[in-house]
Design a protein around this motif. Structure first.
Motif, PDB file in Angstrom:
ATOM      1  N   ALA A 174       4.960  -0.119   8.845  1.00 24.34           N
ATOM      2  CA  ALA A 174       3.554  -0.511   8.687  1.00 24.34           C
ATOM      3  C   ALA A 174       3.242  -0.836   7.235  1.00 24.34           C
ATOM      4  CB  ALA A 174       2.647   0.605   9.190  1.00 24.34           C
ATOM      5  N   ILE A 175       3.794  -0.060   6.316  1.00 24.18           N
ATOM      6  CA  ILE A 175       3.556  -0.301   4.890  1.00 24.18           C
ATOM      7  C   ILE A 175       4.227  -1.602   4.459  1.00 24.18           C
ATOM      8  CG2 ILE A 175       3.944   0.616   2.567  1.00 24.18           C
ATOM      9  CD1 ILE A 175       3.877   3.433   3.925  1.00 24.18           C
ATOM     10  N   SER A 176       5.373  -1.905   5.045  1.00 22.47           N
ATOM     11  CA  SER A 176       6.026  -3.186   4.758  1.00 22.47           C
ATOM     12  C   SER A 176       5.142  -4.351   5.190  1.00 22.47           C
ATOM     13  CB  SER A 176       7.380  -3.254   5.472  1.00 22.47           C
ATOM     14  OG  SER A 176       8.278  -2.287   4.964  1.00 22.47           O
ATOM     15  N   ALA A 177       4.410  -4.173   6.299  1.00 19.81           N
ATOM     16  CA  ALA A 177       3.474  -5.214   6.735  1.00 19.81           C
ATOM     17  C   ALA A 177       2.400  -5.440   5.676  1.00 19.81           C
ATOM     18  CB  ALA A 177       2.842  -4.828   8.068  1.00 19.81           C
ATOM     19  N   LEU A 178       1.882  -4.361   5.093  1.00 15.83           N
ATOM     20  CA  LEU A 178       0.884  -4.490   4.026  1.00 15.83           C
ATOM     21  C   LEU A 178       1.490  -5.158   2.800  1.00 15.83           C
ATOM     22  CD1 LEU A 178      -0.902  -1.010   4.201  1.00 15.83           C
ATOM     23  CD2 LEU A 178      -1.523  -3.155   5.357  1.00 15.83           C
ATOM     24  N   THR A 179       2.765  -4.884   2.553  1.00 17.39           N
ATOM     25  CA  THR A 179       3.445  -5.516   1.426  1.00 17.39           C
ATOM     26  C   THR A 179       3.548  -7.025   1.646  1.00 17.39           C
ATOM     27  OG1 THR A 179       4.739  -3.486   1.150  1.00 17.39           O
ATOM     28  CG2 THR A 179       5.502  -5.429  -0.022  1.00 17.39           C
ATOM     29  N   GLY A 180       3.816  -7.425   2.895  1.00 16.26           N
ATOM     30  CA  GLY A 180       3.852  -8.846   3.210  1.00 16.26           C
ATOM     31  C   GLY A 180       2.497  -9.498   3.012  1.00 16.26           C
ATOM     32  N   VAL A 181       1.441  -8.799   3.395  1.00 18.21           N
ATOM     33  CA  VAL A 181       0.078  -9.293   3.163  1.00 18.21           C
ATOM     34  C   VAL A 181      -0.178  -9.444   1.665  1.00 18.21           C
ATOM     35  CG1 VAL A 181      -2.383  -8.758   3.377  1.00 18.21           C
ATOM     36  CG2 VAL A 181      -0.839  -8.311   5.298  1.00 18.21           C
ATOM     37  N   PHE A 182       0.242  -8.443   0.915  1.00 19.90           N
ATOM     38  CA  PHE A 182       0.024  -8.444  -0.533  1.00 19.90           C
ATOM     39  C   PHE A 182       0.729  -9.639  -1.175  1.00 19.90           C
ATOM     40  CE2 PHE A 182       0.338  -7.086  -4.930  1.00 19.90           C
ATOM     41  CZ  PHE A 182      -0.833  -6.387  -5.142  1.00 19.90           C
ATOM     42  N   LEU A 183       1.921  -9.960  -0.708  1.00 22.10           N
ATOM     43  CA  LEU A 183       2.665 -11.082  -1.280  1.00 22.10           C
ATOM     44  C   LEU A 183       1.892 -12.388  -1.112  1.00 22.10           C
ATOM     45  CD1 LEU A 183       5.217 -12.382  -2.493  1.00 22.10           C
ATOM     46  CD2 LEU A 183       6.102 -12.561  -0.163  1.00 22.10           C
ATOM     47  N   ILE A 184       1.311 -12.609   0.077  1.00 20.79           N
ATOM     48  CA  ILE A 184       0.593 -13.857   0.333  1.00 20.79           C
ATOM     49  C   ILE A 184      -0.787 -13.836  -0.324  1.00 20.79           C
ATOM     50  CG2 ILE A 184      -0.349 -15.352   2.123  1.00 20.79           C
ATOM     51  CD1 ILE A 184       2.726 -15.267   1.989  1.00 20.79           C
ATOM     52  N   GLY A 240       8.284  -5.821   9.674  1.00 22.81           N
ATOM     53  CA  GLY A 240       6.920  -5.526   9.246  1.00 22.81           C
ATOM     54  C   GLY A 240       6.459  -6.468   8.153  1.00 22.81           C
ATOM     55  N   PHE A 241       7.324  -6.718   7.185  1.00 21.01           N
ATOM     56  CA  PHE A 241       6.991  -7.602   6.068  1.00 21.01           C
ATOM     57  C   PHE A 241       6.668  -9.007   6.564  1.00 21.01           C
ATOM     58  CE2 PHE A 241       7.824 -10.491   2.602  1.00 21.01           C
ATOM     59  CZ  PHE A 241       7.364  -9.828   1.479  1.00 21.01           C
ATOM     60  N   VAL A 242       7.514  -9.544   7.438  1.00 23.52           N
ATOM     61  CA  VAL A 242       7.287 -10.891   7.967  1.00 23.52           C
ATOM     62  C   VAL A 242       5.991 -10.945   8.769  1.00 23.52           C
ATOM     63  CG1 VAL A 242       8.176 -12.641   9.553  1.00 23.52           C
ATOM     64  CG2 VAL A 242       9.732 -11.493   7.967  1.00 23.52           C
ATOM     65  N   PHE A 243       5.732  -9.903   9.564  1.00 22.50           N
ATOM     66  CA  PHE A 243       4.491  -9.851  10.344  1.00 22.50           C
ATOM     67  C   PHE A 243       3.277  -9.922   9.420  1.00 22.50           C
ATOM     68  CE2 PHE A 243       0.929  -7.419  12.040  1.00 22.50           C
ATOM     69  CZ  PHE A 243       0.751  -8.013  13.282  1.00 22.50           C
ATOM     70  N   GLY A 244       3.255  -9.093   8.384  1.00 18.82           N
ATOM     71  CA  GLY A 244       2.133  -9.088   7.454  1.00 18.82           C
ATOM     72  C   GLY A 244       1.961 -10.416   6.748  1.00 18.82           C
ATOM     73  N   ALA A 245       3.084 -11.030   6.337  1.00 15.68           N
ATOM     74  CA  ALA A 245       3.014 -12.307   5.643  1.00 15.68           C
ATOM     75  C   ALA A 245       2.480 -13.402   6.565  1.00 15.68           C
ATOM     76  CB  ALA A 245       4.397 -12.686   5.120  1.00 15.68           C
ATOM     77  N   VAL A 246       2.875 -13.369   7.833  1.00 16.37           N
ATOM     78  CA  VAL A 246       2.396 -14.370   8.791  1.00 16.37           C
ATOM     79  C   VAL A 246       0.900 -14.208   9.038  1.00 16.37           C
ATOM     80  CG1 VAL A 246       2.510 -15.106  11.209  1.00 16.37           C
ATOM     81  CG2 VAL A 246       4.621 -14.721   9.923  1.00 16.37           C
ATOM     82  N   VAL A 247       0.439 -12.968   9.235  1.00 10.42           N
ATOM     83  CA  VAL A 247      -0.984 -12.722   9.457  1.00 10.42           C
ATOM     84  C   VAL A 247      -1.795 -13.204   8.255  1.00 10.42           C
ATOM     85  CG1 VAL A 247      -2.750 -10.929   9.695  1.00 10.42           C
ATOM     86  CG2 VAL A 247      -0.652 -10.803  11.042  1.00 10.42           C
ATOM     87  N   ALA A 248      -1.352 -12.876   7.051  1.00  7.77           N
ATOM     88  CA  ALA A 248      -2.072 -13.287   5.842  1.00  7.77           C
ATOM     89  C   ALA A 248      -2.087 -14.810   5.709  1.00  7.77           C
ATOM     90  CB  ALA A 248      -1.432 -12.650   4.615  1.00  7.77           C
ATOM     91  N   SER A 249      -0.980 -15.458   6.048  1.00  8.95           N
ATOM     92  CA  SER A 249      -0.906 -16.918   5.959  1.00  8.95           C
ATOM     93  C   SER A 249      -1.856 -17.580   6.943  1.00  8.95           C
ATOM     94  CB  SER A 249       0.530 -17.382   6.220  1.00  8.95           C
ATOM     95  OG  SER A 249       1.419 -16.870   5.245  1.00  8.95           O
ATOM     96  N   VAL A 250      -1.922 -17.032   8.170  1.00  8.87           N
ATOM     97  CA  VAL A 250      -2.823 -17.590   9.179  1.00  8.87           C
ATOM     98  C   VAL A 250      -4.276 -17.458   8.731  1.00  8.87           C
ATOM     99  CG1 VAL A 250      -3.704 -17.292  11.522  1.00  8.87           C
ATOM    100  CG2 VAL A 250      -1.243 -17.264  11.104  1.00  8.87           C
TER     101      VAL A 250
END
Length: 360
Positions: A174-184, A240-250
């Protein structure tokens, strides 16, 4: 060794209650489950030791074609005992087991940790990245992304090893998902790191897109090279990271954050500096109840006579109720506060006609 210390977006507009709540929940769950996990670990280790000792005494007894070998009956009994003891382990009951997936395990795994170090490390990263995302996206969406990101991470690990019976526990997916969001979302934010090499150490800053990109590359390397021999769920981190990055990109491409999330948060954060009655009045005005809002604002002015915001809002209320003279009178009071004087103004102010709750 690299450890992130802080970053440029650590200052937030509101207390990150969801992040604080998740951290508190993880500590509470750990406090209640840790003694049970230790007991279950000891029982499982003892049963496994007995099984291994028996196989050493009877080499080859585990082979499928050795059904009539000496010691086979004892071996089967010891194996069944070990499987029974292992299945009762709290991590097997509430963690995510890809070979035997359950909905309880998908969500329960997000709040279970194998050790104090596991817990503290995860909570540190949750605080580091989670507070900023909660502040940018708001509490409801942040909580949803955290939970669904954790589920996506567990499913990614399960897709890599669908038949494994080893339990997956920890909030790192879950934290990796937030990290993906943070990257985008915060790609250019500079993160300060502590580094150490043998006896040398220091700190440096680097943008998120470089360091988080480096972290993802490292996780991919580890997943392809060490996934089969390591207890770390590398594919859960990646998923998780990819999921977060995709959500942030959308959200970024559809401009949902710009058009919906940001304005909503702006309204909420503006309420923080207002008198409670004035904050309640704003909500009433948004609902069209200008009469009740008027009474709330007069109460706010009586309790905080120097709050110019309440005067302006009261003027808006009277204007919306079709009483421009009253609106002008309260607007004049606001201007007096800004001017720092109680004397009469030298010229009259025209009736105020700005629409209620318009931007200013």
């Amino acid at each position: 060794m690299l450890i992130p210390l802080t970053h440029e977006r650590m200052t937030v507009q509101r207390l990150p209650w969801v992040t604080i709540g998740i951290i508190a929940m993880n500590f509470v769950v750990f406090a209640f489950t840790w003694p049970t996990a230790q007991r279950d670990e000891t029982r499982s280790a003892d049963a496994w030791e007995e099984l291994i000792t028996h196989t050493e005494a009877y080499p080859g007894v585990w082979e499928d074609d050795c059904t009539r070998c000496p010691g086979r009956a004892e071996f089967d009994a010891l194996r069944e005992r070990f499987e029974a003891v292992a299945s009762e382990h709290i991590f097997f009951r509430y963690g995510y087991v890809p070979g035997k997936p359950t909905l309880r395990g998908l969500f329960g795994s997000l709040f279970l940790h194998a050790s104090w170090a596991h817990l503290l490390w995860n909570m540190y990263f949750l605080w580091l990245y989670g507070c900023s995302i909660e502040d940018l996206w708001g509490r409801p969406l942040y909580a949803v992304v955290y939970l669904t990101g954790g589920v996506a991470a567990a499913l990614a690990q399960g897709a890599y090893e669908p038949d494994t019976l080893g339990p997956l526990v920890g909030a790192s997916g879950a934290i990796s998902a937030l990290t993906g969001v943070f990257l985008i979302r915060c790609w250019d934010t500079r993160i300060r790191f502590f580094w150490m090499f043998i006896v040398l150490f220091g700190t440096f800053q680097a943008p998120a897109w470089i360091m988080l990109g480096f972290w993802l590359t490292k996780e991919l390397f580890n997943a392809f090279v060490y996934a089969d021999v390591s207890s770390v769920a590398f594919w859960a981190h990646i998923g998780g990271f990819v999921f977060g990055a995709v959500v942030a990109s959308v959200l970024k491409l559809t401009r949902v954050e710009e058009n919906i999330l940001a304005p909503a948060l702006e309204r909420k954060t503006n309420l923080l500096g207002r008198h409670p009655e004035a904050a309640r009045a704003v909500e009433l005005m948004e609902d069209g109840d200008y009469s009740t809002a008027t009474r709330a604002l007069k109460s706010a002015i009586q309790q905080a006579p120097k709050d110019s915001d309440s005067y302006r809002l009261l003027a808006q209320c009277y204007q919306a109720r079709g009483r421009p003279e009253e609106a002008t009178r309260w607007l004049r009071q606001e201007l007096k506060l800004h001017a720092g004087t109680t004397s009469s103004w030298p010229r009259p102010i025209k009736s105020w006609s700005t629409p209620p709750l318009s931007s200013h």
